[in-house]
Design a protein around this motif. Sequence first.
Motif, short mmCIF file in Angstrom:
data_model
loop_
_atom_site.label_atom_id
_atom_site.label_comp_id
_atom_site.label_asym_id
_atom_site.label_seq_id
_atom_site.Cartn_x
_atom_site.Cartn_y
_atom_site.Cartn_z
N ILE A 94 0.86 -1.18 0.00
CA ILE A 94 0.00 0.00 0.00
C ILE A 94 0.89 1.23 0.00
CG2 ILE A 94 -1.90 1.16 1.19
CD1 ILE A 94 -2.34 -1.58 2.66
N VAL A 95 0.95 1.92 -1.13
CA VAL A 95 1.86 3.05 -1.29
C VAL A 95 1.13 4.33 -0.88
CG1 VAL A 95 3.37 4.28 -2.89
CG2 VAL A 95 2.97 1.82 -3.19
N THR A 96 1.70 5.04 0.08
CA THR A 96 1.08 6.24 0.63
C THR A 96 2.11 7.34 0.76
OG1 THR A 96 -0.45 4.86 1.91
CG2 THR A 96 -0.25 7.16 2.57
N ALA A 97 1.75 8.52 0.29
CA ALA A 97 2.63 9.68 0.44
C ALA A 97 2.40 10.32 1.80
CB ALA A 97 2.36 10.71 -0.67
N LEU A 98 3.48 10.80 2.42
CA LEU A 98 3.36 11.48 3.71
C LEU A 98 2.94 12.93 3.54
CD1 LEU A 98 6.45 9.98 5.55
CD2 LEU A 98 4.03 9.47 5.93
N ALA A 99 2.98 13.43 2.32
CA ALA A 99 2.54 14.80 2.02
C ALA A 99 2.37 14.92 0.51
CB ALA A 99 3.55 15.83 2.52
N ASP A 100 1.49 15.87 0.11
CA ASP A 100 1.33 16.22 -1.30
C ASP A 100 1.07 15.00 -2.20
OD1 ASP A 100 1.21 17.94 -3.49
OD2 ASP A 100 3.34 17.67 -3.95
N PRO A 101 -0.09 14.34 -2.10
CA PRO A 101 -1.25 14.64 -1.26
C PRO A 101 -1.07 14.13 0.16
CG PRO A 101 -1.71 12.72 -2.57
CD PRO A 101 -0.36 13.20 -3.02
N PRO A 102 -1.80 14.71 1.13
CA PRO A 102 -1.66 14.27 2.51
C PRO A 102 -2.14 12.84 2.68
CG PRO A 102 -3.53 15.78 2.27
CD PRO A 102 -2.78 15.81 0.98
N PRO A 103 -1.54 12.10 3.61
CA PRO A 103 -1.93 10.69 3.80
C PRO A 103 -3.33 10.56 4.37
CG PRO A 103 -0.45 11.38 5.55
CD PRO A 103 -0.50 12.52 4.56
N ARG A 104 -4.01 9.49 4.00
CA ARG A 104 -5.37 9.22 4.47
C ARG A 104 -5.40 7.86 5.14
NH1 ARG A 104 -8.74 10.85 -1.02
NH2 ARG A 104 -7.73 12.88 -1.40
N THR A 105 -5.63 7.87 6.44
CA THR A 105 -5.69 6.58 7.15
C THR A 105 -6.85 5.73 6.65
OG1 THR A 105 -6.99 7.59 8.92
CG2 THR A 105 -4.60 7.51 9.22
N GLY A 106 -7.95 6.37 6.25
CA GLY A 106 -9.11 5.62 5.79
C GLY A 106 -8.81 4.76 4.59
N PHE A 107 -8.06 5.30 3.63
CA PHE A 107 -7.72 4.52 2.44
C PHE A 107 -6.86 3.32 2.82
CE2 PHE A 107 -4.71 3.40 -0.89
CZ PHE A 107 -5.55 3.15 -1.96
N VAL A 108 -5.89 3.54 3.70
CA VAL A 108 -5.00 2.45 4.10
C VAL A 108 -5.79 1.36 4.81
CG1 VAL A 108 -3.01 1.83 5.52
CG2 VAL A 108 -2.99 3.96 4.22
#
Length: 332
Positions: A127-141
């Motif tokens: 699950i690839v998630t950016a820490l900023a730009d866009p801001p991370p979303r716990t819901g998606f994860v």
Amino acid sequence: MSRSSRGYDESDVRIRPGKGTRPRTKTRPAHADADEAMVVSVDRGRWGCAIDADPDRIVVTMRARELGRTPIVVGDRVGVVGDTSGAKDTLARIVRVEDRTSVLRRTADDTDPYERIVVANADQLLIVTALADPPPRTGFVERALAAAYVGGLTPILALTKSDLADGADFRAAFAGLDLPIVAAGRDDDLAELHAVLAGKLTALVGHSGVGKSTLVNRLVPAADRATGVVSGVGKGRHTSTQSVALPVPGTADTWVVDTPGIRSFGLAHVSPDDVVNAFSDLREAIEECPRGCTHLGPPADPECALDTLAGASARRAMAVRSMLVALHDEPC
């Protein structure tokens, strides 16, 4: 006596034979000599297959007539017959699809009855998630985690754009889940990630613009996956349009599946119990719930054990509960 005076009998009637005189049968050829292969790409009725999962033996195939409309997706293990040389303009046939060991599914949203199979037989979900730009979303994860556990995949969280934020609070939201978290930013050393991926088939999912294609290009330099920029409203431009399995060089039997960037991860195919049971800390907590508890909280479930949790588990429980509310009145 003339024919008109004696009348007609059956000898005077000519029976025209039908177009097909062979009896129909449901017996299908066994294709015992079919080559085993893994589907690595799908494009308009043609499937790219790696014979014996060998990245140097890619053949183009079609679906055999006897399979009808059997769905075939990236990651499927199949039997292939015909010209498997891989030479230009050759075409083999997929004649068998093996049982799947895992399936990653999603729907467009929580009300969509149509399940989209993202990948089959994957060992892991990155699950690839950016820490900023866009801001991370716990819901998606959390939604991706639920889909991974339900589908039989081991989830891993990969954090990109670590140069823009440290992500300590975001990491803390998943405490207690036994969830591996690896750094995958542009300037991060990928040695830890390579070790996690070694010898596995791993699907990558993430919001558009989180740097998933950039990460794939670092793992597989020859992939040349298109990359994009994040728009002014914080949403990325879709760059990957088709799922494709790519061999990671330098390690045997290591593949990554780059999937199209998505804006939502619908769970219409997942039951409320499936969602809760995907998380180890919540699964243990609901053992104390009264019989018939739906875990939706007050007023429906005033004694739900999820309300007794604290810290990261409490935050996760509330996020999962919001999913349950969305799924509660919808067909799963």
